[in-house]
Design a protein around this motif. Structure first.
Motif, PDB file in Angstrom:
ATOM      1  N   SER A 203       3.352   5.055 -45.424  1.00  0.00           N
ATOM      2  CA  SER A 203       4.081   6.322 -45.501  1.00  0.00           C
ATOM      3  C   SER A 203       3.316   7.455 -44.833  1.00  0.00           C
ATOM      4  O   SER A 203       3.873   8.243 -44.078  1.00  0.00           O
ATOM      5  CB  SER A 203       4.335   6.651 -46.972  1.00  0.00           C
ATOM      6  OG  SER A 203       4.977   7.877 -47.100  1.00  0.00           O
ATOM      7  N   GLU A 271       8.506   1.736 -46.138  1.00  0.00           N
ATOM      8  CA  GLU A 271       9.743   1.293 -46.756  1.00  0.00           C
ATOM      9  C   GLU A 271       9.937  -0.195 -46.579  1.00  0.00           C
ATOM     10  O   GLU A 271       9.595  -0.755 -45.545  1.00  0.00           O
ATOM     11  CB  GLU A 271      10.934   1.995 -46.104  1.00  0.00           C
ATOM     12  CG  GLU A 271      11.243   3.329 -46.691  1.00  0.00           C
ATOM     13  CD  GLU A 271      12.398   3.946 -45.955  1.00  0.00           C
ATOM     14  OE1 GLU A 271      13.503   3.930 -46.495  1.00  0.00           O
ATOM     15  OE2 GLU A 271      12.185   4.404 -44.832  1.00  0.00           O
TER      16      GLU A 271
ATOM     17  N   HIS B 110       7.327   8.715 -48.762  1.00  0.00           N
ATOM     18  CA  HIS B 110       8.109   7.641 -49.376  1.00  0.00           C
ATOM     19  C   HIS B 110       7.723   7.400 -50.822  1.00  0.00           C
ATOM     20  O   HIS B 110       8.445   6.749 -51.560  1.00  0.00           O
ATOM     21  CB  HIS B 110       7.930   6.340 -48.599  1.00  0.00           C
ATOM     22  CG  HIS B 110       8.386   6.414 -47.179  1.00  0.00           C
ATOM     23  ND1 HIS B 110       7.516   6.656 -46.141  1.00  0.00           N
ATOM     24  CD2 HIS B 110       9.610   6.324 -46.626  1.00  0.00           C
ATOM     25  CE1 HIS B 110       8.199   6.681 -45.006  1.00  0.00           C
ATOM     26  NE2 HIS B 110       9.469   6.492 -45.271  1.00  0.00           N
TER      27      HIS B 110
END
Lengths: 324, 513
Positions: A203, A271, B110
């Motif tokens: 991320s 992800e 995220h």
């Protein structure tokens, strides 16, 4: 807070989207008059499951790598080299269990080298693993002297059998391994510090480093774990073929990456999920299976899978834009 | 959990003995030939909000980077809570209780709020995450900050910038930081978010946390800070209690009495109206902008970083999408449109990001100079490389670019020469409207003077120049007119002669002219 409803739609979409694809594919073929009677039969489902094992094991590791912001183009070569090593060992008279372990360790070693080079040379994973793709494939051909390595039949070849030895197993032992490891890896990603750090690195690596995450160690570790799974996939390949074939699985790395991407993995990192990747694997497996049953030629399958990859990623983009 | 945030248990903070939280003595730092900090003393008291003020390039960021451990000083002593302190890296700084909160946030978008707050410090048993107690602690921390409404399970990428900042501060508190460094924390915040942030900062002060607060918004600084230190050209030029200092005093400290730079003045006359922005608003601009410019005029765009000047140029040039309004060239609608179309209409943009988008660094000077106008060298689809190189060689000579030859890559040139190549591209393109974004940033004095000279010549030829700069003396020296941007809008528009360093600074900071 105004965030609430948005999150719900998001969560539902994230959860359902990959399943939708799978359901759609299955529904589509079940409705086809030519195959509907055979498509959902136990025998066919078993065969699809067995055919999925190798890509699925590869996808388990690739999911970690892609979530961590990396990529592994050497996956298929890794499978080939591991299967050759396993066959070589068993052919040389070593006990099958040792052959299996050596095959898996070969895969792990390739992953370890990948991870070490990526972190130490500070080169992009695409380049390192593209190099490794050639190196491992070449090494496999070299060790096998450019031919298939025959090995005596052992219990290893039972691992991918559609009619497993104790019949109560129902599914091939390889399929069970795949299921067990999928659950294990899902738990690792969600409930361990290691898993959390993989997401953090993918991320925002700079933030992860700043927060004290040991990024180098974590990256080497997830490439190694991914390699171990590819090694196991290589052993399964050997089990299926009963020979060690250095030319096997060419281009399979793209199937593995496609499965992860269809399952919601983002190539920019941060992800992805095991569940999603497994769904990706099965979408592709059912498609291949269905197309074959329909008697559609190979090129149709290739086109359909190509379309699905683009559509899945485009859908992902839409989800992202909604997030932004 | 208690509903009343004030009743929530207060997180324990690292014990700091009475007296100063941080002391820096005779700090010096040099980057190449540039002295970023020269013999700077800085004292941060316990539980004080300390504003660090100064113009761009005054040395503020270097100073806080030294505090955080990201940069090591060449000379000088630091003491943290009375003990010698020489952090070898940012992690060491963080472990010593110093947290940086940048404008560019250090969150993994995220990961959820919970995951971000504990990142790198996850509680675990045998590698497995232990969550329950952790969530309670985070909730307590958020409640202490007065923000128990922030959900723990939402990825931070989906939160507003203001909320993300609160999450970062929570992380700092969970780390038991004793010093918080905030670099322009409010520049992208709406007013109510700023207010929330100030409340949080005051709460931290009450707990004995010291805050170093860097901001260009002087009014906000006066509202929140107890103490100030002003840096100018790498020196500490003044410090004191905020309450005792007047606005003008602080601005005078920041600006100082500068040596007058050399600004060659090319005689020129103003012609007809060339460009008009009609209530132009781009998608990234804070407000609509109306502005006119004549031929032969250099219009300066002053303001703080983030005030909307760069965004205005980018919108005019079509790099950012337009939300409303339009651009007129010589009285006719001329966009905005895509950059290739704007170039055809006679617009040229020199980007502030020379390395990122201003130049193709790995390509040759010739490629860079001729890139936006290859027409003259094209015949039946083929390029005449010889003619092109000859043209580039002409510009190299004209602008006095120091380079081994036109075929050499731009990457090997000094900053000043690179910038001249960027300017040469616009001149070669023969643009009528030159949009120059910080054309002299980070380059040497001689190159600057030459660029000013060429700007003057371009104006004398009847071109019009929009000149964005954060360095007021050059705006005053070069421009015919200066407009001041504040938070996305033009707040003042006057002839250059009616401005001074001080009035530009005051207008930029307060939005009042």
């Amino acid at each position: 807070m105004t965030l609430r409803p948005k999150i719900k739609i998001q969560t539902v979409l994230n959860l359902v989207a990959p399943f939708m694809g799978l359901i759609l594919v299955i529904a589509l073929f079940s409705a086809m008059p030519d195959v509907q009677s055979r498509f959902l039969r136990a025998a066919n489902l078993k065969s699809v499951a067995t055919q999925s094992v190798i890509v699925a094991l590869g996808a388990l590791g690739m999911t970690l790598v892609i979530i961590g912001g990396g990529i592994d183009l050497s996956a298929a070569s890794n499978i080939a080299l591991s299967s050759v090593i396993a066959a070589y060992a068993i052919n040389a008279g070593l006990p099958p269990l040792l052959g299996l372990v050596l095959g898996i360790l070969t895969g792990g070693l390739i992953g370890l080298v990948n991870g070490t080079l990526i972190t130490r040379l500070k080169l992009v994973p695409f380049i390192i693993t593209m190099g490794m793709m050639g190196i491992a494939r070449g090494a496999a051909k070299w060790i096998a002297r450019n031919q298939k390595i025959d090995a005596p039949l052992t219990w290893i070849n039972e691992l991918m059998s559609k009619s497993p030895h104790p019949p109560w197993l129902v599914l091939a032992p390889g399929v069970w391994l795949m299921i067990v490891f999928a659950v294990v890896m899902a738990v690792v990603l969600r409930y361990t510090v290691f898993g959390r750090h993989i997401f953090a690195i993918g991320s925002n690596e700079a933030a992860a480093r700043l927060c004290g995450v040991r990024t180098v160690r974590t990256k080497i570790l997830f490439y190694t774990v991914s390699g171990l799974f590819l090694g196991l996939a290589g052993v399964m390949e050997f089990s299926r073929l009963t020979v060690g074939d250095p030319t096997v699985a060419v281009g399979l790395e793209l199937d593995i990456i496609a499965a992860v991407v269809i399952g919601g993995g983002s190539l920019s990192g941060g992800e992805g999920s095991i569940m999603g990747s497994m769904i990706g694997v099965f979408i592709m497996a059912f498609l291949r299976n269905g197309c074959t049953m329909m008697g559609w030629p190979n090129y149709i399958q290739e086109i359909i899978i190509g379309v699905i990859i683009v559509a899945a990623v485009a859908l992902d983009q839409v989800r992202h834009r909604r997030t932004a | 959990m208690t509903a009343n945030p004030d009743a929530a248990p207060v997180p324990r903070l690292r014990g700091v003995e009475d007296g100063s939280a941080l002391e820096m003595r005779s700090i010096r730092k040099q980057f190449g030939a540039t002295v970023a900090l020269d013999d700077v003393d800085f004292t941060l008291g316990r539980g004080e909000i300390h504003a660090l003020l100064g113009e761009n390039g005054a040395g503020k960021s270097t100073l806080v980077k030294i505090i955080s451990g990201a940069v090591r000083p060449d000379r000088g002593v630091m003491r943290l809570a009375g003990r010698p302190f020489h952090p070898p890296g940012p992690l060491a700084g963080r472990l010593s209780g110093i947290s940086m909160i940048y404008q560019e946030l250090n969150l993994a978008p995220h990961l959820t709020v919970e995951e971000n707050v504990v990142l790198g410090r996850e509680a675990s048993v045998g590698g497995f995450l232990k969550r329950r107690g952790v969530r309670e602690k985070i909730r307590e921390t958020l409640a202490f900050l007065g923000h128990s409404e922030i959900p723990l399970d939402v990825p931070t990428g989906r939160l507003s910038v203001g909320t993300r900042q609160i999450v970062e501060i929570s992380r700092a508190i969970m780390d038991r930081s004793s010093i918080l460094v905030m670099d322009e924390p409010t520049s992208s915040l709406a007013r109510e978010d700023t207010e929330r942030l100030f409340q949080v900062i005051r709460k931290l002060r009450a707990e004995g946390v010291s805050v170093i607060y860097i901001s260009h918004f002087l009014e906000e600084v006066r509202e929140v800070a107890d103490v100030y230190t002003v840096l100018r050209d790498g020196r500490n030029v003044g410090a004191g209690r905020m309450a005792d200092a007047s606005f003008e005093e602080i601005i005078r400290l920041m600006v100082g009495s500068k040596m007058s730079d050399f600004f060659p003045r090319v005689p020129r006359e103003q012609g007809d109206r060339l460009l008009a922005l009609k209530a132009l608003k781009g998608v990234r601009m804070g407000g609509a902008v109306s502005l006119e410019m004549r031929r032969g005029e250099i219009v300066g765009l002053a303001g703080l970083i983030g005030a909307g000047r760069t965004e205005t140029l980018r919108t005019v040039f079509g790099l950012d999408a337009t939300a409303s309004g339009g651009v007129e060239l010589e009285g006719r609608a001329a966009g905005p449109g895509r950059p290739w179309r704007m170039i055809a209409r006679g617009f040229g943009l020199l980007s502030e990001d020379r390395q990122g988008e201003g130049l193709a660094l790995s390509r040759s000077i010739t490629d860079n100079v001729t890139l936006s106008r290859l027409g003259p060298y094209r015949r039946r689809g083929f390029l005449s490389l010889k003619k092109r190189a000859a043209a580039a060689a002409g510009w190299i000579a004209a602008l006095n670019i120091k380079a081994g030859g036109p075929q050499l890559p731009v990457a090997g040139l000094s900053g000043g020469n690179q910038q001249k190549v960027a300017l040469a591209r616009l001149l070669h393109q023969d643009a009528d409207v030159l949009l120059l974004d910080e054309p002299t940033r980070g380059i040497d004095v001689m190159s600057k003077a030459q660029i000013y000279d060429w700007m003057g010549r371009a104006a004398a030829e009847g071109k019009g120049l929009l000149f964005v700069s954060s360095y007021f003396p050059e705006l005053l020296g070069v421009c015919d007119r200066i407009v001041v941007f504040h938070r996305g809008r033009i707040v003042a528009d006057r002839p250059a002669a009616e401005w001074t360093d001080e009035s530009l600074m005051a207008a930029s900071m307060t939005g009042k002219a």
